[in-house]
Scaffold this active site. Sequence first.
Site, PDB file in Angstrom:
ATOM      1  N   SER A 108      -7.710   0.712   6.378  1.00  0.00           N
ATOM      2  CA  SER A 108      -8.726   0.773   7.438  1.00  0.00           C
ATOM      3  C   SER A 108      -8.116   0.302   8.752  1.00  0.00           C
ATOM      4  O   SER A 108      -7.515  -0.775   8.807  1.00  0.00           O
ATOM      5  CB  SER A 108      -9.930  -0.103   7.097  1.00  0.00           C
ATOM      6  OG  SER A 108     -10.827  -0.146   8.196  1.00  0.00           O
ATOM      7  N   VAL A 167      -3.330  -5.756   9.627  1.00  0.00           N
ATOM      8  CA  VAL A 167      -2.072  -5.076   9.304  1.00  0.00           C
ATOM      9  C   VAL A 167      -2.170  -3.592   9.667  1.00  0.00           C
ATOM     10  O   VAL A 167      -1.233  -3.017  10.232  1.00  0.00           O
ATOM     11  CB  VAL A 167      -1.682  -5.267   7.823  1.00  0.00           C
ATOM     12  CG1 VAL A 167      -0.422  -4.485   7.485  1.00  0.00           C
ATOM     13  CG2 VAL A 167      -1.466  -6.748   7.524  1.00  0.00           C
ATOM     14  N   CYS A 168      -3.313  -2.972   9.388  1.00  0.00           N
ATOM     15  CA  CYS A 168      -3.494  -1.543   9.712  1.00  0.00           C
ATOM     16  C   CYS A 168      -3.446  -1.325  11.225  1.00  0.00           C
ATOM     17  O   CYS A 168      -2.849  -0.356  11.706  1.00  0.00           O
ATOM     18  CB  CYS A 168      -4.805  -1.032   9.141  1.00  0.00           C
ATOM     19  SG  CYS A 168      -4.943  -1.206   7.352  1.00  0.00           S
ATOM     20  N   ASP A 169      -4.064  -2.237  11.965  1.00  0.00           N
ATOM     21  CA  ASP A 169      -4.038  -2.199  13.421  1.00  0.00           C
ATOM     22  C   ASP A 169      -2.587  -2.280  13.904  1.00  0.00           C
ATOM     23  O   ASP A 169      -2.143  -1.454  14.706  1.00  0.00           O
ATOM     24  CB  ASP A 169      -4.866  -3.381  13.950  1.00  0.00           C
ATOM     25  CG  ASP A 169      -4.857  -3.508  15.463  1.00  0.00           C
ATOM     26  OD1 ASP A 169      -5.888  -3.215  16.076  1.00  0.00           O
ATOM     27  OD2 ASP A 169      -3.816  -3.919  16.021  1.00  0.00           O
ATOM     28  N   THR A 201      -0.559   0.941  13.045  1.00  0.00           N
ATOM     29  CA  THR A 201      -0.885   2.083  13.904  1.00  0.00           C
ATOM     30  C   THR A 201      -0.324   1.869  15.304  1.00  0.00           C
ATOM     31  O   THR A 201       0.242   2.801  15.904  1.00  0.00           O
ATOM     32  CB  THR A 201      -2.406   2.306  13.925  1.00  0.00           C
ATOM     33  OG1 THR A 201      -2.849   2.449  12.567  1.00  0.00           O
ATOM     34  CG2 THR A 201      -2.764   3.568  14.703  1.00  0.00           C
TER      35      THR A 201
END
Length: 173
Positions: free
Chosen positions: A59, A64-66, A69
Amino acid sequence: MAQERQGAITFKGCSVTLVGPEVKVGDQAPDFTVLANDLSPVTLASSAGQVRLISVVPSVDTGVCDAQTRRFNEAAAQLDNAVILTVSMDLPFAQKRWCAAAGIEQVQTVSDYRDASFGTAYGMLIKELRLLARGVFVVDRNDKVTYVEYVPEATDHPNYEAAIEAAKKALLG
């Protein structure tokens, strides 16, 4: 029925099951249909003839996803003419809002929420959570997979440098 790989990765330390086959370097890249932020379909063929770096995250609304990306968005300057996709189960509207707030302009976020088409084709769908595992794939101009990383613990970062180098190499090939 799709193949299931029990214990392929962990999520917050707990073993989970990935649905779909393990994609390997040298494989023909599986096709998929995901949705762009405007709800239009995006397939592997949508970027035919181009090198693709496909970043997969659970998500975009998590730390970590932020970071993942944002890192690939920054790397886009070094990857001229490559298509960079971030695939998650987030709704397209949430992805669009997140990209606007984060200033993400070089990465195209796409959603697998509708059919889990990408997740099952690339063996990234976490059965227990209906989220995607974390990983990175590089697909060359001829739709061959040249780099694969299934991150063993879904809350850890991928190997950014290895993925970026693989994409650069594919761009030269």
